[in-house]
Design a protein around this motif. Structure first.
Motif, short mmCIF file in Angstrom:
data_model
loop_
_atom_site.label_atom_id
_atom_site.label_comp_id
_atom_site.label_asym_id
_atom_site.label_seq_id
_atom_site.Cartn_x
_atom_site.Cartn_y
_atom_site.Cartn_z
N ARG A 15 -10.15 12.94 -37.39
CA ARG A 15 -9.73 11.75 -37.55
C ARG A 15 -9.16 11.44 -35.99
O ARG A 15 -9.38 10.09 -35.61
N MET A 16 -8.60 12.32 -35.24
CA MET A 16 -8.01 12.02 -33.95
C MET A 16 -9.55 11.85 -33.08
O MET A 16 -9.31 10.77 -32.21
N MET A 17 -10.40 12.63 -33.05
CA MET A 17 -11.64 12.11 -32.48
C MET A 17 -12.29 10.79 -32.99
O MET A 17 -12.83 10.09 -32.19
N VAL A 26 -9.15 4.69 -23.10
CA VAL A 26 -8.11 5.87 -22.39
C VAL A 26 -6.72 5.53 -23.13
O VAL A 26 -6.29 4.41 -23.25
N PHE A 27 -5.89 6.66 -23.56
CA PHE A 27 -4.81 6.60 -24.11
C PHE A 27 -3.74 7.53 -23.45
O PHE A 27 -4.21 8.58 -22.71
N GLN A 28 -2.48 7.12 -23.59
CA GLN A 28 -1.38 7.93 -23.28
C GLN A 28 -0.85 8.75 -24.45
O GLN A 28 -1.05 8.12 -25.68
N LYS A 30 2.00 8.58 -26.00
CA LYS A 30 2.86 7.68 -26.76
C LYS A 30 2.03 6.38 -27.48
O LYS A 30 2.53 6.29 -28.55
N ASP A 31 1.05 6.10 -26.89
CA ASP A 31 0.02 5.20 -27.55
C ASP A 31 -0.65 5.89 -28.64
O ASP A 31 -0.73 5.35 -29.92
N LEU A 32 -1.14 6.95 -28.57
CA LEU A 32 -1.71 7.72 -29.64
C LEU A 32 -0.72 8.00 -30.87
O LEU A 32 -1.09 8.05 -32.02
N GLU A 33 0.56 8.26 -30.43
CA GLU A 33 1.59 8.58 -31.51
C GLU A 33 1.87 7.36 -32.24
O GLU A 33 2.54 7.22 -33.38
N LYS A 34 1.73 6.18 -31.77
CA LYS A 34 1.55 4.84 -32.55
C LYS A 34 0.50 4.56 -33.15
O LYS A 34 0.57 3.95 -34.51
N ILE A 35 -0.64 4.68 -32.76
CA ILE A 35 -1.81 4.36 -33.42
C ILE A 35 -2.28 5.28 -34.55
O ILE A 35 -2.70 5.02 -35.65
N ALA A 36 -1.99 6.72 -34.41
CA ALA A 36 -2.64 7.67 -35.24
C ALA A 36 -2.03 7.61 -36.70
O ALA A 36 -2.74 7.49 -37.72
N PRO A 37 -0.78 7.17 -36.81
CA PRO A 37 -0.25 7.09 -38.16
C PRO A 37 -0.44 6.04 -38.79
O PRO A 37 -0.96 5.76 -40.09
N LYS A 38 -0.84 4.86 -37.95
CA LYS A 38 -0.90 3.62 -38.65
C LYS A 38 -2.73 3.51 -39.14
O LYS A 38 -2.92 3.16 -40.14
N GLU A 39 -3.35 4.09 -38.23
CA GLU A 39 -4.97 3.84 -38.63
C GLU A 39 -5.35 5.12 -39.23
O GLU A 39 -6.56 4.79 -39.88
N ASP A 57 -9.97 22.77 -26.58
CA ASP A 57 -11.25 23.24 -26.85
C ASP A 57 -12.15 22.10 -26.06
O ASP A 57 -13.58 22.31 -26.65
N SER A 58 -11.91 21.54 -25.24
CA SER A 58 -12.60 20.50 -24.38
C SER A 58 -13.27 19.60 -25.16
O SER A 58 -14.46 19.17 -24.67
N MET A 59 -12.84 18.97 -26.25
CA MET A 59 -13.42 17.93 -26.78
C MET A 59 -12.71 16.59 -26.35
O MET A 59 -13.33 15.43 -26.55
N VAL A 60 -11.61 16.64 -25.87
CA VAL A 60 -10.88 15.56 -25.30
C VAL A 60 -10.41 15.86 -23.80
O VAL A 60 -9.96 16.98 -23.45
N ASP A 61 -10.58 14.86 -22.95
CA ASP A 61 -10.50 15.18 -21.57
C ASP A 61 -8.90 14.73 -21.38
O ASP A 61 -8.23 13.81 -22.06
N CYS A 62 -8.25 15.30 -20.43
CA CYS A 62 -6.83 15.09 -20.04
C CYS A 62 -6.97 14.90 -18.52
O CYS A 62 -7.45 15.78 -17.74
N GLU A 63 -6.11 13.99 -18.03
CA GLU A 63 -6.01 13.85 -16.56
C GLU A 63 -4.60 13.24 -16.19
O GLU A 63 -4.08 12.53 -17.05
N ARG A 64 -4.11 14.16 -15.31
CA ARG A 64 -2.70 13.57 -14.97
C ARG A 64 -2.75 12.63 -13.69
O ARG A 64 -3.04 13.01 -12.80
N ILE A 65 -2.17 11.46 -13.84
CA ILE A 65 -2.33 10.51 -12.81
C ILE A 65 -0.97 10.13 -12.50
O ILE A 65 -0.18 9.50 -13.58
N GLY A 66 -0.21 10.31 -11.38
CA GLY A 66 1.17 10.08 -11.33
C GLY A 66 1.99 11.18 -12.17
O GLY A 66 2.02 12.25 -12.30
N THR A 67 2.81 10.21 -12.84
CA THR A 67 3.62 10.94 -13.83
C THR A 67 3.13 10.91 -15.22
O THR A 67 3.85 11.38 -16.11
#
Length: 141
Positions: A15-17, A26-28, A30-39, A57-67
């Protein structure tokens, strides 16, 4: 009181995928913590854990930009990953088939030598039986 059964870890991952593939955004966290329960019905408490497992598992990419950490996954990446996996499995299959064929040839070669050996053994046994029958009986003293 209704008893709701929670989602399994694999269902949460799927479901997350779907969130990533449907929105292509692209999400942060906190955005996913709001969207995932609702949708998708994923509890906000488990979003971070599920997301981290997908990143591991390299299914989702993550990049740190600033903080901030940004997460994304696009359908084309998943397609390319499946194609690479398919190619790897096909090469393993062809290597296995070649090894099987060479082992079959080795078995056939070994059988040829064994048939002759079995013939010699049976001839030798017949010869020993003939010799044994012509021996005089042992005398008992």
């Amino acid at each position: 009181m209704s008893k709701k059964k929670g989602l399994s870890a694999e269902e949460k991952r799927t479901r997350m995928m779907e969130i990533f593939f449907e929105t292509k955004d692209v999400f942060q966290l906190k955005d996913l913590e709001k969207i995932a329960p609702k949708e998708k019905g994923i509890t906000s408490m488990s979003v971070k854990e599920v997301l981290q497992s997908l990143v591991d598992d390299s299914m989702v990419d993550c990049e740190r930009i600033g903080t901030s950490n940004y997460y994304w996954a696009f359908p084309s990446k998943a397609l390319h990953a499946r194609k690479r996996k398919l190619e790897a499995l096909e090469s393993q299959l062809s290597e296995g088939s070649q090894k099987h064929a060479s082992l079959q040839k080795s078995i056939e070669k070994a059988k040829i030598g064994r048939c002759e050996t079995m013939k010699y053994l049976s001839i030798a046994q017949v010869g020993l039986e003939l010799l044994g029958s012509s021996d005089p009986p042992a005398s008992v003293s």
